[in-house]
Scaffold this active site. Structure first.
Site, PDB file in Angstrom:
ATOM      1  N   HIS A  14       0.823  -1.222   0.000  1.00  0.00           N
ATOM      2  CA  HIS A  14       0.000   0.000   0.000  1.00  0.00           C
ATOM      3  C   HIS A  14       0.858   1.274   0.000  1.00  0.00           C
ATOM      4  O   HIS A  14       0.709   2.111  -0.909  1.00  0.00           O
ATOM      5  CB  HIS A  14      -0.969  -0.020   1.180  1.00  0.00           C
ATOM      6  CG  HIS A  14      -1.729   1.264   1.358  1.00  0.00           C
ATOM      7  ND1 HIS A  14      -2.566   1.771   0.397  1.00  0.00           N
ATOM      8  CD2 HIS A  14      -1.747   2.143   2.395  1.00  0.00           C
ATOM      9  CE1 HIS A  14      -3.086   2.909   0.826  1.00  0.00           C
ATOM     10  NE2 HIS A  14      -2.600   3.158   2.040  1.00  0.00           N
ATOM     11  N   ASP A  42     -24.230  13.747 -25.899  1.00  0.00           N
ATOM     12  CA  ASP A  42     -22.837  14.208 -25.905  1.00  0.00           C
ATOM     13  C   ASP A  42     -21.954  13.318 -25.026  1.00  0.00           C
ATOM     14  O   ASP A  42     -21.206  13.786 -24.186  1.00  0.00           O
ATOM     15  CB  ASP A  42     -22.737  15.670 -25.481  1.00  0.00           C
ATOM     16  CG  ASP A  42     -23.376  15.931 -24.115  1.00  0.00           C
ATOM     17  OD1 ASP A  42     -24.161  15.075 -23.680  1.00  0.00           O
ATOM     18  OD2 ASP A  42     -23.085  16.964 -23.516  1.00  0.00           O
ATOM     19  N   ASP A  59      -3.475   8.196  -1.418  1.00  0.00           N
ATOM     20  CA  ASP A  59      -3.778   7.124  -0.475  1.00  0.00           C
ATOM     21  C   ASP A  59      -5.227   6.665  -0.643  1.00  0.00           C
ATOM     22  O   ASP A  59      -5.529   5.468  -0.738  1.00  0.00           O
ATOM     23  CB  ASP A  59      -3.533   7.663   0.939  1.00  0.00           C
ATOM     24  CG  ASP A  59      -3.906   6.670   2.030  1.00  0.00           C
ATOM     25  OD1 ASP A  59      -3.568   5.486   1.875  1.00  0.00           O
ATOM     26  OD2 ASP A  59      -4.521   7.095   3.022  1.00  0.00           O
ATOM     27  N   GLU A  70       1.002   5.552  12.856  1.00  0.00           N
ATOM     28  CA  GLU A  70      -0.305   5.096  13.333  1.00  0.00           C
ATOM     29  C   GLU A  70      -0.297   3.604  13.646  1.00  0.00           C
ATOM     30  O   GLU A  70      -0.903   3.168  14.616  1.00  0.00           O
ATOM     31  CB  GLU A  70      -1.364   5.385  12.266  1.00  0.00           C
ATOM     32  CG  GLU A  70      -2.707   4.771  12.580  1.00  0.00           C
ATOM     33  CD  GLU A  70      -3.798   5.810  12.622  1.00  0.00           C
ATOM     34  OE1 GLU A  70      -4.890   5.472  13.071  1.00  0.00           O
ATOM     35  OE2 GLU A  70      -3.541   6.942  12.215  1.00  0.00           O
ATOM     36  N   ASP A  71       0.394   2.821  12.809  1.00  0.00           N
ATOM     37  CA  ASP A  71       0.278   1.362  12.904  1.00  0.00           C
ATOM     38  C   ASP A  71       1.396   0.701  13.697  1.00  0.00           C
ATOM     39  O   ASP A  71       1.334  -0.501  13.956  1.00  0.00           O
ATOM     40  CB  ASP A  71       0.274   0.747  11.497  1.00  0.00           C
ATOM     41  CG  ASP A  71      -0.943   1.197  10.700  1.00  0.00           C
ATOM     42  OD1 ASP A  71      -1.874   1.717  11.325  1.00  0.00           O
ATOM     43  OD2 ASP A  71      -0.946   1.040   9.476  1.00  0.00           O
TER      44      ASP A  71
END
Length: 734
Positions: A74, A285, A165, A102-103
């Protein structure tokens, strides 16, 4: 971590002193493609990116995405998207590290030590944004959105990495629960896609829309995609004829150009079908053509040549070269009638404009070496961010801020001209008041009229594209609360509310001082003779810093004047009737928003009146005999205070009249003429037939100065032969 992707976290946390001496996955094709895309960076900066990859890979080791892939795929994909914009090395490194804080147990200080403070600040900003989950609670969503826009204003790279992201997460949501997919997709349509559009990231904007559409309505997206594919085959010959005609005509005119056919995005087709209630076959269109030329003069030359080949549709030409969109977009747009009467859109622009159209603000990095394409756009974006900060400081309330900014994210612009020729972009439906506030807050606060295309027109007139508008101001003019229902821009709405709140605050302060003075006089004390020590005790007990704040609290109903008066005199807080002298609060009716007149009984000068103080509203005035307050006066007598009119009130008051008349020709006209002859203004009138053919009940709302002038009017109306009965309408609603 983005709420879309939940990682399976390892029980082990990365060691604080991680080293980059791990074997590089050179055999990983994705990693190799990513490294190859960094050729615009010098070798020493590419090494910094390699180190950041290793750091991120080790930090996320043991974590997997819901799809089962290693989590490092990721951040690698996000960094790859950032590299396509040729962002600087700090941005690429931050993209690789955007989830580590964060992780994992990695902190900001460790990132700052390894990769520098700018990278650490970017990752920290992204980590705070990753906590945004846009819950259904409006307050939480608004507050989180405010934080996001404030982060954007501090460093634009934060939101560009966040958009990349979000884009990758939308592409890889197959393993996520269906309800969560839909929630995230709706959030993207509501917030992220409009931000991408506002920043000029057209390609990303359309991809975010289409991906979200497919996640929210998968069946509709599949059906529409099949219909588009079938139409592509059916119209291949027609499109080829148009393409050949365009290239042939440009060659004949000596214009060197590249010509491309293009399809509208699935979501834009779907929105057109929904908004205009069309079937797919009625959306003509679907296809368009884009012509890229060398310079601006050639763009206009190509336009003239192609208007000679295909007939243009009147009113469908837009010149975004002369008047660019606020996000920097420039192009000529025209709709032409092709073979068999089929309309198609044509866009003509230079290659530089194409670069900005596709990549928007990201072109600041992407094309900085060849031309300064992004400089003007960077300036416009900075101006917009500053306007956001201005809105934030003016509102302070997250929900209000959210409401204002969402207006600016969906502008559908019109362009108007000031008398000096300045071009100002406004959302469709904007009024002269919106323009006044767009020019300057003081002009908005003091505007009284507008000259639109040299004609005097009301301020609430809706502006149209190309209008020349001059705002007329007056020193004693001020915003009206009714403007809030008509203005379209967030800036105008914010400034009007800010002014009204300020005025209400000042008026409440004056009312509070008056009410406290009344209470003190009732206790036999003159306010000016109170010792300073008395106020010190009250301020200490109340938590206020200034005496003015105490007055304001009283005026707004947050404190009772009687309680404050007794504290000033160091007496018991319970009322002592023996001490009080009968003193009434005197009002003129011109106190503004601090004194409100109840719509149920509509008191006017001459009516016996009574007031009640309501928290946050101030003083509300009723007539003594108002049926709407009978129970409230009995249940809470302490909330009510005696009020009387000043001998010469300073304004006109609205009153409702019920007039029963014979249903004869011209009766309404004669009554209206009599009211007008009396010098009284009619605010509103309607009628209802009581007995069809015999009588009609007329309901008038008129403005009078006092009960005396009302009585005089009613006597003159009774003299009209058709008038059967006339009464004052009071106490119908609470």
């Amino acid at each position: 971590m983005d709420p879309v992707i939940a990682a399976s976290l390892s029980a082990e946390s990365p060691a604080a002193g991680m080293t980059p001496d791990l074997p590089l996955p050179e055999d990983d094709p994705a990693f190799q493609v990513f490294i190859d895309s960094l050729s615009y960076l010098p070798p020493e900066e590419i090494e910094r990116v390699r180190e950041a990859y290793l750091f991120s890979e080790k930090a996320h080791r043991g974590q997997k995405r819901l799809s089962g892939e290693p989590y490092i795929t990721h951040p690698l994909a996000v960094a790859g998207a950032i590299a396509e914009w040729q962002m600087d090395v700090e941005g690429v490194v931050a993209a690789l590290l955007h989830d580590v804080m964060e992780d994992t147990s990695v902190g900001k200080s460790e990132i700052a030590d390894r990769f520098g403070k700018p990278v650490a600040d970017l990752v920290d900003g992204l980590s705070k944004l990753d906590k945004i989950e846009f819950q259904s609670q409006e307050e939480a969503q608004a507050e989180n959105f405010r934080k996001m826009l404030m982060a954007m204003a501090r460093d634009l790279r934060v939101v560009l990495i966040k958009l990349a992201d979000r884009h990758h997460n939308l592409q890889t949501m197959a393993a996520v629960r269906a309800d969560k997919r839909r929630r995230i997709a709706r959030e993207t349509l509501e917030i992220y896609a409009p931000i991408a559009n506002r920043l000029g990231l057209d390609k990303l904007f359309r991809e975010l829309q289409d991906l979200s559409f497919e996640l929210i309505y998968p069946m509709r997206a599949r059906v529409l995609a099949r219909a588009l594919k079938a139409a592509r085959g059916n119209r291949r010959e027609l499109l080829s004829r148009i393409l050949e005609g365009i290239t042939g005509k440009l060659r004949e005119a000596g214009v060197q150009a590249q010509v491309f056919g293009r399809e509208k995005s699935l979501y834009s087709i779907y929105r057109k079908m929904i908004d205009k209630h069309l079937s797919f076959s009625q959306v003509l269109d679907v296809y368009g053509f884009r012509v890229l030329v060398q310079d601006v003069p050639t763009a206009y030359l190509a336009l003239g040549a192609l208007h000679g080949l295909f007939k243009p549709v009147p009113g469908k030409f837009k010149d975004y070269i002369a008047i660019p969109k606020p996000n920097g977009y420039q192009s000529l747009h025209t709709t032409l009638i092709g073979p068999h009467g089929t309309p198609f859109e044509l866009q003509i622009r230079t290659e530089a404009m194409e670069n900005v159209a596709q990549e928007g603000i990201a072109s600041h990095w992407l094309y900085k070496d060849s031309e300064d394409f992004g400089a003007d756009l960077q300036q416009k974006t900075t101006t917009w961010f500053h306007s956001l900060l201005d809105l934030q400081s003016a509102t302070g309330d997250s929900s209000e801020f959210f409401e204002h900014v969402k207006v600016d994210l969906f502008p559908h612009e019109i362009y108007v001209f000031t008398p000096k020729g300045k071009i100002i972009a406004l959302p469709r439906g904007a009024t002269a008041v919106d323009l006044a506030y767009a020019i300057h807050t003081d002009i908005g606060n003091h505007c009284v009229a507008a000259q639109i295309n040299f004609k005097p027109l009301p301020l609430m007139t809706e502006l149209t594209n190309g209008d020349r508008v001059e705002i007329v101001t007056a020193a004693d003019a001020h915003p009206d609360m009714a403007w809030l229902t008509t203005v379209k821009t967030g800036r105008a709405r914010s400034k009007i509310r800010h002014y009204l709140k300020s005025v209400h605050h000042d008026e409440s302060t004056a009312l509070g001082e008056k009410m406290l003075d009344q209470e003190l006089r009732a206790l036999g004390v003159v306010a000016s003779e109170l010792p300073v020590s008395s106020w010190k005790n009250v301020l200490r007990d109340s938590g206020n810093k200034l005496i003015k704040e105490v007055y304001t609290d009283i005026g707004l109903g947050f404190r009772l004047a009687g309680v404050v008066a007794r504290r000033l005199l160091a007496r018991e807080e319970t009322p002592q009737p023996a001490e009080r002298a009968p003193v009434s609060l005197v009002i003129r009716g011109t106190e503004g928003m601090a004194v409100q007149f109840a719509p149920c009984c509509q008191p006017i000068p001459g009516d016996p009146i009574i007031g009640s103080i309501w928290k946050g509203k101030g003083l509300v005035i009723h007539t003594h005999d108002c049926p709407a307050i009978r129970k409230a006066r009995t249940a809470k007598p302490m909330k009510w205070i005696d009020v009387e009119w000043e001998p010469e009130p300073g304004k006109l008051f609205s009153v409702r009249l019920l007039i029963v008349v014979q249903n004869t020709l011209g009766a309404l006209g004669r009554i209206a003429t009599e009211i007008s002859t009396s010098g009284i203004n009619i605010e509103h009138v309607n009628m209802e037939e009581k007995r069809p053919g015999l009588y009609t009940t007329l309901r008038f709302t008129v403005q009078v100065a006092s009960r005396t002038s009302l009585a005089r009017l009613m006597r003159s109306l009774r003299r009209i032969p058709e008038v059967v009965r006339i009464t004052r309408d009071q106490g119908l609603t609470a």
